[in-house]
Design a protein around this motif. Structure first.
Motif, PDB file in Angstrom:
ATOM      1  N   ALA A  85      -3.699   4.914   6.476  1.00  0.00           N
ATOM      2  CA  ALA A  85      -4.983   5.341   5.923  1.00  0.00           C
ATOM      3  C   ALA A  85      -6.099   5.165   6.937  1.00  0.00           C
ATOM      4  CB  ALA A  85      -5.294   4.543   4.661  1.00  0.00           C
ATOM      5  N   ARG A  93      -6.092   4.262  -0.976  1.00  0.00           N
ATOM      6  CA  ARG A  93      -4.670   4.419  -1.296  1.00  0.00           C
ATOM      7  C   ARG A  93      -4.351   3.503  -2.470  1.00  0.00           C
ATOM      8  NH1 ARG A  93      -1.676   6.139   3.518  1.00  0.00           N
ATOM      9  NH2 ARG A  93      -2.831   7.947   4.228  1.00  0.00           N
ATOM     10  N   GLU A 129     -10.467   5.604   3.628  1.00  0.00           N
ATOM     11  CA  GLU A 129      -9.545   6.314   2.743  1.00  0.00           C
ATOM     12  C   GLU A 129      -8.927   5.361   1.730  1.00  0.00           C
ATOM     13  OE1 GLU A 129      -5.578   9.168   3.085  1.00  0.00           O
ATOM     14  OE2 GLU A 129      -6.485   8.333   4.893  1.00  0.00           O
ATOM     15  N   THR A 163       0.865  -1.172   0.000  1.00  0.00           N
ATOM     16  CA  THR A 163       0.000   0.000   0.000  1.00  0.00           C
ATOM     17  C   THR A 163       0.906   1.227   0.000  1.00  0.00           C
ATOM     18  OG1 THR A 163      -0.135  -0.056   2.404  1.00  0.00           O
ATOM     19  CG2 THR A 163      -1.903  -1.137   1.183  1.00  0.00           C
ATOM     20  N   THR A 164       0.391   2.337  -0.500  1.00  0.00           N
ATOM     21  CA  THR A 164       1.234   3.522  -0.642  1.00  0.00           C
ATOM     22  C   THR A 164       0.568   4.748  -0.059  1.00  0.00           C
ATOM     23  OG1 THR A 164       0.302   4.079  -2.777  1.00  0.00           O
ATOM     24  CG2 THR A 164       2.266   2.696  -2.780  1.00  0.00           C
ATOM     25  N   GLY A 165       1.360   5.772   0.012  1.00  0.00           N
ATOM     26  CA  GLY A 165       0.884   7.077   0.434  1.00  0.00           C
ATOM     27  C   GLY A 165       1.994   8.078   0.227  1.00  0.00           C
ATOM     28  N   SER A 193       7.098   9.735  -1.056  1.00  0.00           N
ATOM     29  CA  SER A 193       6.084   8.692  -1.171  1.00  0.00           C
ATOM     30  C   SER A 193       6.642   7.431  -0.541  1.00  0.00           C
ATOM     31  CB  SER A 193       5.733   8.408  -2.635  1.00  0.00           C
ATOM     32  OG  SER A 193       4.993   9.483  -3.171  1.00  0.00           O
TER      33      SER A 193
END
Length: 197
Positions: free
Chosen positions: A178, A184, A182, A69-71, A77
């Motif tokens: 998250a 992602r 939310e 998962t990213t953000g 990032s």
């Protein structure tokens, strides 16, 4: 570059987690980070926590094809592997850091923490905490001014969470998990080629 204030950016990872790998890239959008890491394009999508569980279920913690998962927090990032360690692979980190900077952090239940800092496709600093510290890389002393005050001294054992503190202090890295609804970017990383594994 040094962080100030009471809130630590990686506080979430000071909890009792048996395994994780975080890969950070400066000034790269999350999708570009996942692409450079080798995400399976057929699995790349925006997901909330429920759809992540629905789409991947038992494979969330797979180590061969880890789900990430990213953000984005600040200029960096991040990609969070809950079950794999692709971000530690030198080939992956070289691709991620091409034209920018990248940091990989890994923790496992041995317990061991691993830190890698790369820039422009080259590995600058590399060390783990399973044995007394022995930084390697193209410039193993590059982060010494940040490491020593944290007790990360060559030839000595590392303090608990010293690697997280280094990432926070030297680069200002943080991860904001998250919220429940939310979305992602996430996906499954393709297996590493046998020559890189």
């Amino acid at each position: 570059m040094k962080r100030t204030g009471a809130t630590r950016g990686l506080e979430y990872f000071r909890a009792d987690m048996p395994l994780y790998t975080l890969t950070f890239a400066k000034s790269l959008p999350p999708v570009e980070l996942l692409t450079r890491m080798g995400v399976d394009p057929e699995t790349l999508a925006l997901r909330d926590a429920m759809s992540l569980e629905e789409d991947f279920g038992d494979t969330l913690l797979d180590d061969d094809e880890p789900v990430v998962t990213t953000g984005t927090d600040g200029a960096w990032s991040w990609a969070w592997e809950q079950g794999g360690s692709h971000g530690l692979d030198d080939g992956v980190l070289s691709r991620v850091s091409y034209g920018t900077e990248a940091v990989a952090l890994h923790h496992n239940e041995k317990p061991m923490d691993w830190f890698k800092y790369a820039a422009g496709g080259g590995l600058v600093v590399d060390f783990h905490t399973l044995q007394p510290l022995k930084p390697a890389g193209e410039d193993p002393r590059r982060l010494e001014a940040f490491m020593r005050p944290l007790g990360l001294v060559p030839g000595e054992s590392a303090p608990v969470h010293g690697v997280l503190a280094l990432a926070e202090d030297a680069f200002g890295l943080r991860v904001t998990p998250a919220g429940d609804d939310e979305e992602r970017w996430s996906g499954s990383l393709l297996p590493l080629p046998s020559s890189e594994a």
